[in-house]
Design an enzyme around this catalytic site. Structure first.
Site, PDB file in Angstrom:
ATOM      1  N   ARG A 140       0.876  -1.180   0.000  1.00  0.00           N
ATOM      2  CA  ARG A 140       0.000   0.000   0.000  1.00  0.00           C
ATOM      3  C   ARG A 140       0.908   1.223   0.000  1.00  0.00           C
ATOM      4  O   ARG A 140       1.635   1.457   0.971  1.00  0.00           O
ATOM      5  CB  ARG A 140      -0.923   0.010   1.221  1.00  0.00           C
ATOM      6  CG  ARG A 140      -1.654   1.325   1.380  1.00  0.00           C
ATOM      7  CD  ARG A 140      -2.798   1.280   2.362  1.00  0.00           C
ATOM      8  NE  ARG A 140      -3.926   0.552   1.823  1.00  0.00           N
ATOM      9  CZ  ARG A 140      -5.162   0.584   2.332  1.00  0.00           C
ATOM     10  NH1 ARG A 140      -5.417   1.318   3.395  1.00  0.00           N
ATOM     11  NH2 ARG A 140      -6.142  -0.109   1.787  1.00  0.00           N
ATOM     12  N   HIS A 195      -7.125   0.582  -6.634  1.00  0.00           N
ATOM     13  CA  HIS A 195      -7.359  -0.246  -5.447  1.00  0.00           C
ATOM     14  C   HIS A 195      -7.972  -1.567  -5.939  1.00  0.00           C
ATOM     15  O   HIS A 195      -9.149  -1.859  -5.699  1.00  0.00           O
ATOM     16  CB  HIS A 195      -8.292   0.476  -4.477  1.00  0.00           C
ATOM     17  CG  HIS A 195      -8.291  -0.082  -3.082  1.00  0.00           C
ATOM     18  ND1 HIS A 195      -7.520  -1.167  -2.709  1.00  0.00           N
ATOM     19  CD2 HIS A 195      -8.987   0.281  -1.961  1.00  0.00           C
ATOM     20  CE1 HIS A 195      -7.739  -1.440  -1.434  1.00  0.00           C
ATOM     21  NE2 HIS A 195      -8.615  -0.573  -0.957  1.00  0.00           N
ATOM     22  N   GLN A 249      -9.935  -4.066  -3.628  1.00  0.00           N
ATOM     23  CA  GLN A 249     -11.264  -3.582  -3.247  1.00  0.00           C
ATOM     24  C   GLN A 249     -12.277  -3.903  -4.340  1.00  0.00           C
ATOM     25  O   GLN A 249     -13.370  -4.412  -4.071  1.00  0.00           O
ATOM     26  CB  GLN A 249     -11.203  -2.063  -3.020  1.00  0.00           C
ATOM     27  CG  GLN A 249     -12.526  -1.453  -2.621  1.00  0.00           C
ATOM     28  CD  GLN A 249     -12.968  -1.902  -1.243  1.00  0.00           C
ATOM     29  OE1 GLN A 249     -12.191  -1.842  -0.297  1.00  0.00           O
ATOM     30  NE2 GLN A 249     -14.205  -2.362  -1.107  1.00  0.00           N
ATOM     31  N   ASP A 264     -17.087   6.998  -1.756  1.00  0.00           N
ATOM     32  CA  ASP A 264     -15.788   6.869  -1.081  1.00  0.00           C
ATOM     33  C   ASP A 264     -15.544   8.198  -0.359  1.00  0.00           C
ATOM     34  O   ASP A 264     -16.250   9.184  -0.616  1.00  0.00           O
ATOM     35  CB  ASP A 264     -14.720   6.598  -2.166  1.00  0.00           C
ATOM     36  CG  ASP A 264     -13.320   6.343  -1.618  1.00  0.00           C
ATOM     37  OD1 ASP A 264     -13.169   6.207  -0.390  1.00  0.00           O
ATOM     38  OD2 ASP A 264     -12.378   6.288  -2.426  1.00  0.00           O
ATOM     39  N   CYS A 285     -16.326   1.566   0.233  1.00  0.00           N
ATOM     40  CA  CYS A 285     -15.153   0.729   0.513  1.00  0.00           C
ATOM     41  C   CYS A 285     -14.794   0.745   1.994  1.00  0.00           C
ATOM     42  O   CYS A 285     -14.124  -0.173   2.469  1.00  0.00           O
ATOM     43  CB  CYS A 285     -13.977   1.204  -0.332  1.00  0.00           C
ATOM     44  SG  CYS A 285     -13.665   2.974  -0.193  1.00  0.00           S
ATOM     45  N   ARG A 342     -13.614  -8.926   1.069  1.00  0.00           N
ATOM     46  CA  ARG A 342     -12.185  -8.634   0.901  1.00  0.00           C
ATOM     47  C   ARG A 342     -11.376  -9.891   1.211  1.00  0.00           C
ATOM     48  O   ARG A 342     -10.402 -10.224   0.539  1.00  0.00           O
ATOM     49  CB  ARG A 342     -11.745  -7.486   1.841  1.00  0.00           C
ATOM     50  CG  ARG A 342     -12.375  -6.126   1.546  1.00  0.00           C
ATOM     51  CD  ARG A 342     -11.950  -5.583   0.199  1.00  0.00           C
ATOM     52  NE  ARG A 342     -10.510  -5.511   0.084  1.00  0.00           N
ATOM     53  CZ  ARG A 342      -9.742  -4.512   0.527  1.00  0.00           C
ATOM     54  NH1 ARG A 342     -10.302  -3.459   1.085  1.00  0.00           N
ATOM     55  NH2 ARG A 342      -8.436  -4.533   0.383  1.00  0.00           N
TER      56      ARG A 342
HETATM   57  N1  NVA Z   1      -9.887   6.568  -1.750  1.00  0.00           N
HETATM   58  C1  NVA Z   1      -9.588   6.154  -0.402  1.00  0.00           C
HETATM   59  C2  NVA Z   1      -9.855   4.709  -0.222  1.00  0.00           C
HETATM   60  C3  NVA Z   1      -9.623   4.155   1.153  1.00  0.00           C
HETATM   61  C4  NVA Z   1      -9.831   2.684   1.242  1.00  0.00           C
HETATM   62  C5  NVA Z   1      -8.139   6.505  -0.095  1.00  0.00           C
HETATM   63  O1  NVA Z   1      -7.291   6.378  -0.977  1.00  0.00           O
HETATM   64  O2  NVA Z   1      -7.863   6.921   1.030  1.00  0.00           O
HETATM   65  N1   CP Z   2     -11.344  -0.367   2.099  1.00  0.00           N
HETATM   66  C1   CP Z   2     -10.087  -0.432   2.541  1.00  0.00           C
HETATM   67  O1   CP Z   2      -9.126  -0.609   1.787  1.00  0.00           O
HETATM   68  O2   CP Z   2      -9.960  -0.283   3.884  1.00  0.00           O
HETATM   69  P1   CP Z   2      -8.603  -0.073   4.681  1.00  0.00           P
HETATM   70  O3   CP Z   2      -8.065   1.265   4.278  1.00  0.00           O
HETATM   71  O4   CP Z   2      -8.990  -0.137   6.120  1.00  0.00           O
HETATM   72  O5   CP Z   2      -7.646  -1.159   4.291  1.00  0.00           O
END
Ligand code: NVA
Ligand code: CP
Length: 317
Positions: free
Chosen positions: A110, A137, A140, A232, A272, A300
């Site tokens: 990540r 992502h 997801q 989101d 998400c 997930r």
């Molecule tokens: N768009 C959000 C998704 C979190 C799971 C982010 O990147 O923070």
């Molecule tokens: N939806 C998702 O990716 O959640 P987290 O940021 O908690 O991993």
């Protein structure tokens, strides 16, 4: 019943999931079919990745992604080790990749930048999975497609409307929807549209499946005929400094009862997570019976198990 021999799992030919583009439409369908089987019969797979170790590299916070990869690894007979902080801060990303491949079997990353995930994949001789970057992502979207098929039985003939920031989650949903024949509309405030090159790619995929891929700023137009509405956070991780400005820009795009009424009657609500109640979604909508958010979160785990089974060559030898 014991787990099927590893050779019975379909393979991801590219060997990675750095973005949704690393798996073909056929592999995507195979993965989602496997995810369904894994969910129904978890006991059959409990030794399928015996002895396999995942590296979890997280530059940003996570609850779902981190936990589900760790639980998935353990329930498949393997394990996972978490390392937080910048990837490539202390040493080149290339060196990180060439260390991890000596000890572990797969990297889940990540990152802030997609380039970091791509660099890991270029330099590691083990599979690399994008656990969220600025652009995608993919894990997801896999769980979300699984969730929608559970409700509808099929994707074709249905429409998913994404409302909000046209970035990582929207990009991945659009690419998967296009390949599965699911109509997809991305509704954003002006200036927050998805990347044109990703929309173009999705439309290329959609030629094969007949899915309609649309981008609009207009809520009425975009929500017409939608059987599911997805949103989101307004300020993604890394954009927190823009939160005040975004709260102003996105206010009209809050998913509330009035907005949901523009979609089909009984339309599902999706997110998400994490969700900010009374910002991008009202409490009454996220807590309503049409909300699928915890089904998505559960899936997930199953979708990522299927992904791991397809990327790793069975148990450690
Ligand atoms: N768009 C959000 C998704 C979190 C799971 C982010 O990147 O923070
Ligand atoms: N939806 C998702 O990716 O959640 P987290 O940021 O908690 O991993």
């Amino acid at each position: 019943m014991t787990e099927p021999p590893p050779s019975t799992f379909p393979r991801v030919r590219s060997g990675n999931l750095t973005s949704d583009l690393d798996i073909t439409a056929e592999e995507l369908r195979q993965l989602l079919d496997l995810a369904e089987r894994v969910k129904r019969h978890p006991e059959r797979y409990r030794l399928a990745l015996r002895g396999r170790i995942l590296s979890l590299l997280f530059e940003k916070p996570s609850l779902r992604t981190r936990m589900t990869f760790e639980v998935a690894a353990k329930q498949l007979g393997g394990d996972a080790i978490l390392n937080t902080g910048p990837v490539g801060g202390r040493e080149p990303v290339e060196d990180v990749a060439r260390n991890l491949e000596r000890w572990t079997d797969l990297i889940v990353a990540r990152t802030f930048s997609q380039e970091t995930v791509d660099a890991l994949a270029r330099h590691a001789r083990i599979p690399v999975v994008n656990a969220l970057s600025d652009l995608y992502h993919p894990c997801q979207a896999l769980a979300d497609m699984q969730t929608l098929r559970e409700q509808w039985g099929v994707w074709r003939g249905h429409k998913l409307a994404f409302v909000g920031d046209g970035n990582n989650v929207a990009h991945s949903l659009m690419l998967d929807a296009a390949r599965l024949g699911l109509d997809f509309t991305c509704i954003t405030p002006p200036g927050y549209e998805p990347k044109p090159e990703i929309v173009a790619k999705a439309r290329e995929f959609a030629v094969e499946t007949g899915a309609l891929i649309e981008v609009t700023n207009d809520l009425d137009e975009g929500l017409r005929g939608a059987g599911a509405v997805y949103t989101d956070v307004w300020a993604s991780m890394g954009f927190e400094h823009e939160a005040a400005e975004r709260a102003r820009v996105f206010a009209a795009y809050q998913v509330n009862r009035e907005l949901m009424a523009k979609a089909l009657p009984g339309a599902y609500f999706m997110h998400c997570l994490p969700a900010h109640r009374e910002e991008e979604v009202t409490t009454d909508v996220i807590e309503s019976p049409v909300s699928l958010v915890f089904e998505q979160a559960e899936n997930r785990l199953h979708a990522q198990k299927a992904l791991l089974l397809m990327l790793l060559d069975g148990p450690a030898h």
